[in-house]
Design a protein around this motif. Structure first.
Motif, PDB file in Angstrom:
ATOM      1  N   ARG A 118     -18.419 -13.965  60.895  1.00  0.00           N
ATOM      2  CA  ARG A 118     -19.262 -12.904  60.349  1.00  0.00           C
ATOM      3  C   ARG A 118     -20.460 -13.482  59.594  1.00  0.00           C
ATOM      4  NH1 ARG A 118     -17.023  -7.564  59.999  1.00  0.00           N
ATOM      5  NH2 ARG A 118     -15.061  -7.520  61.101  1.00  0.00           N
ATOM      6  N   LYS A 119     -20.249 -14.560  58.876  1.00  0.00           N
ATOM      7  CA  LYS A 119     -21.358 -15.201  58.169  1.00  0.00           C
ATOM      8  C   LYS A 119     -22.382 -15.748  59.167  1.00  0.00           C
ATOM      9  CE  LYS A 119     -18.602 -16.419  54.151  1.00  0.00           C
ATOM     10  NZ  LYS A 119     -17.952 -17.508  53.402  1.00  0.00           N
ATOM     11  N   PHE A 120     -21.894 -16.334  60.254  1.00  0.00           N
ATOM     12  CA  PHE A 120     -22.798 -16.857  61.278  1.00  0.00           C
ATOM     13  C   PHE A 120     -23.634 -15.738  61.889  1.00  0.00           C
ATOM     14  CE2 PHE A 120     -23.450 -17.606  65.857  1.00  0.00           C
ATOM     15  CZ  PHE A 120     -24.307 -18.701  65.787  1.00  0.00           C
ATOM     16  N   PHE A 121     -22.978 -14.635  62.292  1.00  0.00           N
ATOM     17  CA  PHE A 121     -23.698 -13.534  62.935  1.00  0.00           C
ATOM     18  C   PHE A 121     -24.573 -12.760  61.954  1.00  0.00           C
ATOM     19  CE2 PHE A 121     -20.443 -14.029  66.296  1.00  0.00           C
ATOM     20  CZ  PHE A 121     -21.308 -14.186  67.353  1.00  0.00           C
ATOM     21  N   THR A 122     -24.373 -12.944  60.652  1.00  0.00           N
ATOM     22  CA  THR A 122     -25.275 -12.367  59.657  1.00  0.00           C
ATOM     23  C   THR A 122     -26.462 -13.290  59.423  1.00  0.00           C
ATOM     24  OG1 THR A 122     -23.421 -11.244  58.590  1.00  0.00           O
ATOM     25  CG2 THR A 122     -25.428 -11.457  57.304  1.00  0.00           C
ATOM     26  N   ALA A 123     -26.236 -14.584  59.469  1.00  0.00           N
ATOM     27  CA  ALA A 123     -27.303 -15.555  59.212  1.00  0.00           C
ATOM     28  C   ALA A 123     -28.310 -15.626  60.350  1.00  0.00           C
ATOM     29  CB  ALA A 123     -26.696 -16.932  58.962  1.00  0.00           C
ATOM     30  N   VAL A 124     -27.873 -15.416  61.583  1.00  0.00           N
ATOM     31  CA  VAL A 124     -28.781 -15.551  62.733  1.00  0.00           C
ATOM     32  C   VAL A 124     -29.970 -14.598  62.639  1.00  0.00           C
ATOM     33  CG1 VAL A 124     -28.978 -15.259  65.234  1.00  0.00           C
ATOM     34  CG2 VAL A 124     -27.100 -16.586  64.289  1.00  0.00           C
ATOM     35  N   PRO A 125     -29.792 -13.287  62.381  1.00  0.00           N
ATOM     36  CA  PRO A 125     -30.980 -12.428  62.287  1.00  0.00           C
ATOM     37  C   PRO A 125     -31.884 -12.783  61.106  1.00  0.00           C
ATOM     38  CG  PRO A 125     -28.970 -11.098  62.186  1.00  0.00           C
ATOM     39  CD  PRO A 125     -28.559 -12.507  62.314  1.00  0.00           C
ATOM     40  N   VAL A 126     -31.297 -13.289  60.018  1.00  0.00           N
ATOM     41  CA  VAL A 126     -32.110 -13.680  58.868  1.00  0.00           C
ATOM     42  C   VAL A 126     -32.979 -14.888  59.231  1.00  0.00           C
ATOM     43  CG1 VAL A 126     -32.032 -14.531  56.496  1.00  0.00           C
ATOM     44  CG2 VAL A 126     -30.489 -12.705  57.206  1.00  0.00           C
ATOM     45  N   VAL A 127     -32.390 -15.866  59.914  1.00  0.00           N
ATOM     46  CA  VAL A 127     -33.156 -17.048  60.343  1.00  0.00           C
ATOM     47  C   VAL A 127     -34.232 -16.640  61.352  1.00  0.00           C
ATOM     48  CG1 VAL A 127     -32.986 -19.233  61.602  1.00  0.00           C
ATOM     49  CG2 VAL A 127     -31.322 -18.681  59.830  1.00  0.00           C
ATOM     50  N   LEU A 128     -33.896 -15.760  62.283  1.00  0.00           N
ATOM     51  CA  LEU A 128     -34.901 -15.278  63.242  1.00  0.00           C
ATOM     52  C   LEU A 128     -36.024 -14.528  62.535  1.00  0.00           C
ATOM     53  CD1 LEU A 128     -32.754 -14.123  66.285  1.00  0.00           C
ATOM     54  CD2 LEU A 128     -34.273 -16.089  66.145  1.00  0.00           C
ATOM     55  N   PHE A 129     -35.685 -13.764  61.508  1.00  0.00           N
ATOM     56  CA  PHE A 129     -36.705 -13.067  60.711  1.00  0.00           C
ATOM     57  C   PHE A 129     -37.655 -14.075  60.062  1.00  0.00           C
ATOM     58  CE2 PHE A 129     -37.873 -11.738  56.364  1.00  0.00           C
ATOM     59  CZ  PHE A 129     -38.747 -10.716  56.671  1.00  0.00           C
ATOM     60  N   LEU A 130     -37.083 -15.138  59.480  1.00  0.00           N
ATOM     61  CA  LEU A 130     -37.921 -16.152  58.836  1.00  0.00           C
ATOM     62  C   LEU A 130     -38.812 -16.858  59.852  1.00  0.00           C
ATOM     63  CD1 LEU A 130     -35.343 -17.625  56.316  1.00  0.00           C
ATOM     64  CD2 LEU A 130     -37.263 -16.103  55.819  1.00  0.00           C
ATOM     65  N   LEU A 131     -38.262 -17.176  61.020  1.00  0.00           N
ATOM     66  CA  LEU A 131     -39.063 -17.817  62.073  1.00  0.00           C
ATOM     67  C   LEU A 131     -40.168 -16.874  62.568  1.00  0.00           C
ATOM     68  CD1 LEU A 131     -36.250 -19.569  64.126  1.00  0.00           C
ATOM     69  CD2 LEU A 131     -38.069 -20.699  62.836  1.00  0.00           C
ATOM     70  N   ALA A 132     -39.826 -15.595  62.734  1.00  0.00           N
ATOM     71  CA  ALA A 132     -40.805 -14.630  63.244  1.00  0.00           C
ATOM     72  C   ALA A 132     -41.916 -14.382  62.236  1.00  0.00           C
ATOM     73  CB  ALA A 132     -40.105 -13.318  63.597  1.00  0.00           C
ATOM     74  N   THR A 133     -41.571 -14.251  60.965  1.00  0.00           N
ATOM     75  CA  THR A 133     -42.620 -13.995  59.969  1.00  0.00           C
ATOM     76  C   THR A 133     -43.485 -15.228  59.748  1.00  0.00           C
ATOM     77  OG1 THR A 133     -41.051 -14.488  58.194  1.00  0.00           O
ATOM     78  CG2 THR A 133     -41.389 -12.169  58.761  1.00  0.00           C
ATOM     79  N   HIS A 134     -42.893 -16.389  59.776  1.00  0.00           N
ATOM     80  CA  HIS A 134     -43.676 -17.614  59.640  1.00  0.00           C
ATOM     81  C   HIS A 134     -44.571 -17.822  60.870  1.00  0.00           C
ATOM     82  CE1 HIS A 134     -44.768 -21.600  58.321  1.00  0.00           C
ATOM     83  NE2 HIS A 134     -44.417 -22.082  59.497  1.00  0.00           N
ATOM     84  N   GLY A 135     -44.036 -17.521  62.042  1.00  0.00           N
ATOM     85  CA  GLY A 135     -44.800 -17.699  63.271  1.00  0.00           C
ATOM     86  C   GLY A 135     -45.940 -16.724  63.422  1.00  0.00           C
ATOM     87  N   SER A 136     -45.826 -15.544  62.822  1.00  0.00           N
ATOM     88  CA  SER A 136     -46.888 -14.545  62.943  1.00  0.00           C
ATOM     89  C   SER A 136     -47.878 -14.634  61.779  1.00  0.00           C
ATOM     90  CB  SER A 136     -46.292 -13.139  63.023  1.00  0.00           C
ATOM     91  OG  SER A 136     -45.595 -12.847  61.826  1.00  0.00           O
ATOM     92  N   ASP A 137     -47.808 -15.691  61.003  1.00  0.00           N
ATOM     93  CA  ASP A 137     -48.724 -15.934  59.886  1.00  0.00           C
ATOM     94  C   ASP A 137     -48.758 -14.768  58.902  1.00  0.00           C
ATOM     95  OD1 ASP A 137     -49.412 -18.408  60.973  1.00  0.00           O
ATOM     96  OD2 ASP A 137     -50.998 -17.511  62.190  1.00  0.00           O
ATOM     97  N   TYR A 138     -47.635 -14.099  58.747  1.00  0.00           N
ATOM     98  CA  TYR A 138     -47.472 -13.018  57.764  1.00  0.00           C
ATOM     99  C   TYR A 138     -48.476 -11.884  57.956  1.00  0.00           C
ATOM    100  CZ  TYR A 138     -44.635 -16.615  55.628  1.00  0.00           C
ATOM    101  OH  TYR A 138     -43.705 -17.579  55.406  1.00  0.00           O
ATOM    102  N   ARG A 139     -48.843 -11.627  59.216  1.00  0.00           N
ATOM    103  CA  ARG A 139     -49.722 -10.496  59.482  1.00  0.00           C
ATOM    104  C   ARG A 139     -48.975  -9.203  59.178  1.00  0.00           C
ATOM    105  NH1 ARG A 139     -51.187 -11.964  65.330  1.00  0.00           N
ATOM    106  NH2 ARG A 139     -49.707 -13.613  64.933  1.00  0.00           N
TER     107      ARG A 139
END
Length: 176
Positions: A118-139
């Motif tokens: 459960r911790k793993f499947f909770t952490a994955v969307p959070v990590v993807l969120f961080l990658l997506a926001t960093h990759g989109s230059d916080y637009r």
């Protein structure tokens, strides 16, 4: 005259269960939910991460790699919400309807909260969120969409949401 020393009988080995970060013996009488048991197999998490990375590699060939993380996050969010938190039941016929009212998330680790799965499947969307926001230059627009997706996914995984159906949506009702 001496009597032979008999060796004590050893009990048969118990099957092992991975729960809460440790390995514990499982009673032979306990039924195993085959619908979610594959998550405990070796390599399941690696395969899951590999699918996410493959999705990103394919998308980054046709668009900006930073923006590709946003699309990976959105696709992952929609798919995992449907598969983990919306769709109910088990395709295994041997379950005989035992899990018909439970989602995959509710079946995972027999409903025990805060396990490593459960911790793993909770952490994955959070990590993807961080990658997506960093990759989109916080637009502004991608950040809002990414934030909405991660909030929906993380709130759905809270222990207080276990077996909760908001406004009766997705509730399974049987005619008696």
């Amino acid at each position: 005259m001496t009597t032979p020393i008999s060796s004590p009988k050893t009990p048969p080995p118990l099957k092992l269960d991975r729960v809460s970060g440790g390995v514990y013996p499982r009673s032979p009488n306990v039924s195993v939910n085959k619908n979610v048991e594959w998550i405990n197999s070796r390599g399941a998490w690696t395969f899951y991460i590999a699918l996410i990375l493959l999705n990103w590699m394919v998308l980054s060939t046709v668009m900006n790699p930073g923006l590709a993380w946003t699309y990976v996050h959105l696709i992952h969010g929609v798919l995992t919400y449907y598969l983990l938190h919306w769709h109910k039941g088990s395709p295994i016929e041997m379950d005989q309807g035992k899990y018909d009212k439970l989602t995959f998330w509710e079946q995972l680790d027999d409903g025990v909260q805060n396990t490593t799965n459960r911790k793993f499947f909770t952490a994955v969307p959070v990590v993807l969120f961080l990658l997506a926001t960093h990759g989109s230059d916080y637009r502004r627009q991608p950040l809002g969409v990414n934030l909405a997706v991660v909030l929906v996914l993380v709130i759905a995984k809270f222990s207080g949401m276990h077996k909760v159906r908001l406004f009766g949506i997705g509730e399974v009702k049987y005619n008696a």
